[in-house]
Design an enzyme around this catalytic site. Sequence first.
Site, PDB file in Angstrom:
ATOM      1  N   SER A  77       0.811  -1.218   0.000  1.00  0.00           N
ATOM      2  CA  SER A  77       0.000   0.000   0.000  1.00  0.00           C
ATOM      3  C   SER A  77       0.846   1.270   0.000  1.00  0.00           C
ATOM      4  O   SER A  77       0.407   2.299  -0.498  1.00  0.00           O
ATOM      5  CB  SER A  77      -0.952  -0.006   1.198  1.00  0.00           C
ATOM      6  OG  SER A  77      -0.218   0.048   2.397  1.00  0.00           O
ATOM      7  N   ASP A 249       5.167 -12.930   3.770  1.00  0.00           N
ATOM      8  CA  ASP A 249       4.726 -11.563   4.046  1.00  0.00           C
ATOM      9  C   ASP A 249       5.916 -10.612   4.231  1.00  0.00           C
ATOM     10  O   ASP A 249       5.745  -9.465   4.643  1.00  0.00           O
ATOM     11  CB  ASP A 249       3.787 -11.512   5.272  1.00  0.00           C
ATOM     12  CG  ASP A 249       3.186 -10.142   5.521  1.00  0.00           C
ATOM     13  OD1 ASP A 249       2.783  -9.494   4.542  1.00  0.00           O
ATOM     14  OD2 ASP A 249       3.140  -9.711   6.694  1.00  0.00           O
TER      15      ASP A 249
END
Length: 296
Positions: A77, A249
């Site tokens: 993001s 991740d």
Amino acid sequence: MSADAEGRIRSWTLTPSTPRFVPPPGAVDAHCHVFGPADRFPFSPKAKYMPQDAGPEMLFALRERLGFSRNVIVQASCHGTDNRATLDAIAKSNGTARGVAVVDPEIPDEDLDALDEGGIRGVRFNFLKRLVEDAPKDRFLELSRRIARLGWHVVVYFEADILAELRPFLDAIPVPVVVDHMGRPDVAQGPDGADMTALRSYLDTRPDIWIKTTCPDRLDPAGAPYDGFVHAVRPLVEAYSDRVLWGTDWPHPNMERLLPDDGVIVDVIPRIAVTPELQQALLVDNPTRLYWHEAR
Ligand SMILES: O=C(O)c1cc(C(=O)O)oc(=O)c1
């Protein structure tokens, strides 16, 4: 917390331990990100966090250390809808990385084609208010119809408490759906808790909904060795073995207070996927089907 002189934060450990688990040949880390390098690929003015650089060289060195062969790089993001850092990492991978982009829903078709050419295979819709300012469902739906011709899928990131509210939107998506971090269930509720039950009833509506059995570090408040995560997630891997994905991740956006150890995270794999067959599905066959389907 590790912040540099400019206040840019490091959320990954510099010296992860070497895992005991050895992944099967061709294993895919199907959820990771790159940050920058910011001098070439600046962060979005709307970014909610400002990380230190974590570029492709670091990602590929980590992959080597952990025993993986391929990556799926998910646009973080902090880079907004500018996918250049993700595309650059894919371009440097020699075909061993694919990606998921974040785009303005009104992106022209030619730009979608260019992303496809650059190794993108899906778009991500993020519903976490702490990460993005808005998530326009109608425009997302329209985009999800437009990507069908490319054989892409949608990746959604939401928290368990909005799954019910999102269901009409999710149900209308006409392409495969991949749920990031299983929609962040409360793993402390166990495998039969309300969050896992709601997730399973969503999964049972369609065979083309996939889940990422990722992020013990984010989801298990008890921390390593993540027994609560293992207890809640192992039955899911067994019940949906042909549509589960796994990833590190890395570089663990926003985890600067805990600095997850990627070696320890890899060692969770044989506890949630307890047979060689389940490990082969989770780490090789499933991500290959979704991200390298033309190579089959
Ligand atoms: O929970 C998070 O903070 C997080 C953030 C991002 C991102 O910033 O893209 O991606 C993730 O997979 C998870």
